[in-house]
Write an enzyme that holds these catalytic residues in place. Structure first.
Site, PDB file in Angstrom:
ATOM      1  N   ILE A  30       0.836  -1.198   0.000  1.00  0.00           N
ATOM      2  CA  ILE A  30       0.000   0.000   0.000  1.00  0.00           C
ATOM      3  C   ILE A  30       0.872   1.248   0.000  1.00  0.00           C
ATOM      4  O   ILE A  30       0.592   2.231  -0.696  1.00  0.00           O
ATOM      5  CB  ILE A  30      -0.937   0.018   1.224  1.00  0.00           C
ATOM      6  CG1 ILE A  30      -1.891  -1.169   1.175  1.00  0.00           C
ATOM      7  CG2 ILE A  30      -1.730   1.315   1.293  1.00  0.00           C
ATOM      8  CD1 ILE A  30      -2.794  -1.279   2.393  1.00  0.00           C
ATOM      9  N   ASP A  50       9.807   2.966   7.460  1.00  0.00           N
ATOM     10  CA  ASP A  50       9.625   1.522   7.313  1.00  0.00           C
ATOM     11  C   ASP A  50      10.920   0.843   7.729  1.00  0.00           C
ATOM     12  O   ASP A  50      12.011   1.302   7.364  1.00  0.00           O
ATOM     13  CB  ASP A  50       9.279   1.150   5.865  1.00  0.00           C
ATOM     14  CG  ASP A  50       8.707  -0.255   5.744  1.00  0.00           C
ATOM     15  OD1 ASP A  50       9.368  -1.200   6.211  1.00  0.00           O
ATOM     16  OD2 ASP A  50       7.609  -0.411   5.191  1.00  0.00           O
ATOM     17  N   ASN A 120       0.961  -5.101  10.274  1.00  0.00           N
ATOM     18  CA  ASN A 120       0.799  -5.899  11.479  1.00  0.00           C
ATOM     19  C   ASN A 120       0.022  -5.127  12.528  1.00  0.00           C
ATOM     20  O   ASN A 120       0.026  -3.901  12.561  1.00  0.00           O
ATOM     21  CB  ASN A 120       2.154  -6.355  12.017  1.00  0.00           C
ATOM     22  CG  ASN A 120       2.969  -5.220  12.591  1.00  0.00           C
ATOM     23  OD1 ASN A 120       2.836  -4.870  13.758  1.00  0.00           O
ATOM     24  ND2 ASN A 120       3.815  -4.617  11.762  1.00  0.00           N
ATOM     25  N   CYS A 175       1.680 -28.717  24.797  1.00  0.00           N
ATOM     26  CA  CYS A 175       1.794 -30.181  24.783  1.00  0.00           C
ATOM     27  C   CYS A 175       1.269 -30.768  23.472  1.00  0.00           C
ATOM     28  O   CYS A 175       1.738 -31.819  23.028  1.00  0.00           O
ATOM     29  CB  CYS A 175       1.061 -30.777  25.980  1.00  0.00           C
ATOM     30  SG  CYS A 175      -0.671 -30.318  26.096  1.00  0.00           S
TER      31      CYS A 175
END
Length: 624
Positions: A30, A50, A120, A175
């Protein structure tokens, strides 16, 4: 430039475009389109930041970059390329992270508008808070494949980015990852953890060794192994995966034998694990057979062709050698996993498929593993271009002082019943119960006070889940007890202590302050010893739910006499990393999406209507 052509803009808008100062956060998919649009529109004062560098995979959609730019800073190359469109523009590039303390409130206050082109959630949350603190309007954006969205955030007038809860990252008990995988994603997560254990920054919560912490599941052979490992004091000394590999010079055959034979034999000794499960089958490096593998990859590109187990073994061998060679020449002795790095991707694909084969799980192609490991939605260049154009249009409304006319605009995959791909929506008012932008931010966290350390509170709850950068935490006990300090080393001695050691009890309130974000949050702690397996804590965003949560806890305590939970897993492992891939946005549930108010541009002055139900044309809406 558009501002030089008479009649395109009114004089006031033209002057505002020339004189305003913009901050663009992100120079990826973008961001490249946005910078091009801004300089062609006539904006002249632009700063872009950035942290990323250019990879060859970026070149198919980030058109300010070319082959000769690979490896260079995205922001710096984007600046150079954008200046070719408008040499008169003054563009400042920062190759840096936006969360650094250098970029505090005074930095943001320099700008007329901030534009997010991020990939993010953590960075989006941070910029959202900084713009709220600085009182600067923010144009937020995101794309996912053919879907996209642009919205405007202004303190006190609109919802902020965090006003509505986002879907939490799916996690699996540790686990499950270590002992009993049953899905391809379990094997992929295990392989990524293994990469970090061998080559990256190891996290104890991401240990790939079989979990023997549950005595009920360890059989006689497993108990014998524990006894053999005990030292003179009776304690078991566990050697880290990195330590074991180093002691064997990263010999790939020995690593293979340990991970895919010896560790599997050890798992088989845990008798109770396999009473109702398919037992795994250990692999021998020299006895791998591909007779059961069906070759169906003819005509496909390399990444989409299934690998045989022999190929997985050979690629494992090559990638371990290459990664170890790179590791030896680094000063900090750590590699960072990157989906666009060939050796890293080969290693994770080979390991995940070998482990899947052992446990009878469907294997995945390299292309599939890359998508799952990176949580990737394919990036579409035209989607980025459309969204970048919408960002500029919304920014122009802000410059004209018409922020009340700004919209949240959704780009859908296919036309809605009115034959529109772009669907504008009214901006919602701030959520009075938002734990970021409300007058007195507050939320609740349910956890086990007796088993939660101060380090977990700081790293996993405040920094990871609540996206603080440098929190200071004071217990509201009337004494001013400092639990966590952002000053390095000041409260380091507290890190490994349990919360209960500081007289923290059910209902204790913590005053959490982040000086960098100019953000204060009151956290109410709810004690619970009946959390789901593998879950360390639960964030309850709305403080009004505190009473409800306490009632639920009381009911769970009452029911505990009649039934009990099984043994808890040893921590939770993320199924996927944080959504840190190219231009990824967070998708809400379709039911939530259907509740968003939508209006068409020719009905702007009509009251917004709630959708009665989701239709096939409406269920592609995305919510940032």
């Amino acid at each position: 430039m558009a501002t030089h052509i008479p009649g395109i803009y009114e004089e006031n808008l033209r002057n505002s475009i020339k004189s305003c100062k913009l901050l663009v956060v992100g120079a990826g998919g973008i961001g490249c389109e946005l910078l091009k649009n801004l300089v062609l529109t006539g904006f002249e004062e632009i700063e872009v930041i950035d942290l990323d560098t250019i990879d060859v995979s970026n070149l198919n959609r980030q058109f300010l970059f070319h082959k000769q730019h690979v490896g260079r800073s995205k922001s710096e190359v984007a600046r150079e390329s954008a200046l070719r469109f408008n040499p008169k523009a003054k563009i400042t590039a920062y190759h840096d992270t936006i969360t650094k303390s250098t970029y505090g409130v005074p930095f943001y206050q320099k700008f007329t508008v901030v534009m997010n082109a991020l990939d993010n959630r953590a960075a989006r949350n941070h910029v959202n808070r900084m713009c709220l603190a600085a009182g600067v309007p923010l144009v937020e954006s995101g794309t996912a494949g053919y879907l996209g969205q642009v919205t405007v955030i202004q303190k006190g007038l609109t919802e902020c980015y965090e006003c509505q809860p986002k879907p939490t990252q799916k996690t699996f008990p540790g686990c499950t990852i270590r002992n009993t995988p049953s899905e391809p994603i379990h094997c992929i997560v295990w392989a990524k953890h293994l990469f970090n254990q061998l080559f990256g920054e190891a996290d104890p919560d991401e240990d790939v060794s079989p979990d023997s912490a549950d005595p009920e599941q360890v059989g006689e052979a497993g108990q014998s192994a524990l006894d053999d490992a005990a030292n003179d004091t009776g304690n078991v000394e566990r050697v880290s995966t990195r330590g074991w590999a180093t002691s064997h010079d990263y010999n790939s055959k020995k690593l293979f034998s340990k991970l895919f034979s010896d560790d599997i034999q050890y798992l088989l000794s845990m008798d109770k694990l396999w009473e109702k499960r398919r037992r795994p089958t250990p692999l021998d490096w020299d006895k791998i057979q591909d007779k059961d593998v069906i070759e169906d990859g003819e005509g496909l590109i390399q990444d989409q062709r299934p690998w045989t187990i022999t190929e997985c073994r050979d690629i494992f061998n090559t990638s371990v050698g290459n990664l170890y060679e790179r590791l030896q020449i680094l000063d900090d002795d750590t590699l960072v996993w990157d989906k666009d790095d060939k050796d890293s991707m080969d290693f994770v694909t080979a390991c995940s498929n070998i482990r899947a084969h052992i446990f009878g799980i469907q294997q995945k192609t390299r292309f599939d593993v890359k998508s799952m490991a990176g949580n990737i939605v394919p990036a579409i260049a035209t989607t980025n271009a459309i969204i970048a154009g919408l960002i500029v249009l919304e920014a122009m409304k802000i410059l004209q002082g018409k922020i009340e006319e700004c919209k949240t605009v959704y780009l859908n995959r296919k036309p809605n019943p009115r034959k529109r791909l772009l669907v504008p929506c009214v901006l919602d008012k701030p959520n009075p119960k938002c734990y970021v932008c409300s007058e007195k931010p507050e939320l609740c966290v349910r956890l086990n006070i007796e088993k939660t350390t101060v380090r977990t509170l700081e790293d996993k709850i405040l920094k990871s889940a609540l996206n603080m950068v440098a929190p200071d935490v004071e217990i509201s006990d009337g004494k001013g007890t400092i639990l966590i300090s952002s000053e390095e080393g000041e409260t380091e001695a507290n890190s490994d202590k349990m919360l209960k050691e500081f007289n923290v009890v059910d209902g204790t309130r913590l005053n959490c302050d982040d000086f960098l974000q100019n953000y204060t949050l009151m956290v109410n702690l709810i004690h619970s010893d009946k959390l789901e397996d593998g879950v360390e804590f639960e964030v309850i965003g709305n403080p009004d739910e505190l009473k409800k949560a306490q009632e639920e806890q009381a009911k769970m305590d009452t029911d505990a006499g009649d039934s009990s939970n099984g043994p808890a897993g040893a921590g939770a492992s993320s199924a996927v990393p944080s959504d840190d891939e190219n231009d990824l946005v967070c998708l809400d549930d379709e039911q939530d999406a259907a509740k968003k108010r939508k209006i068409e541009e020719d009905e702007e002055r009509k009251p917004a209507k709630k959708l009665r139900s989701a239709t096939p044309d409406d269920d592609d809406i995305i919510i940032l």
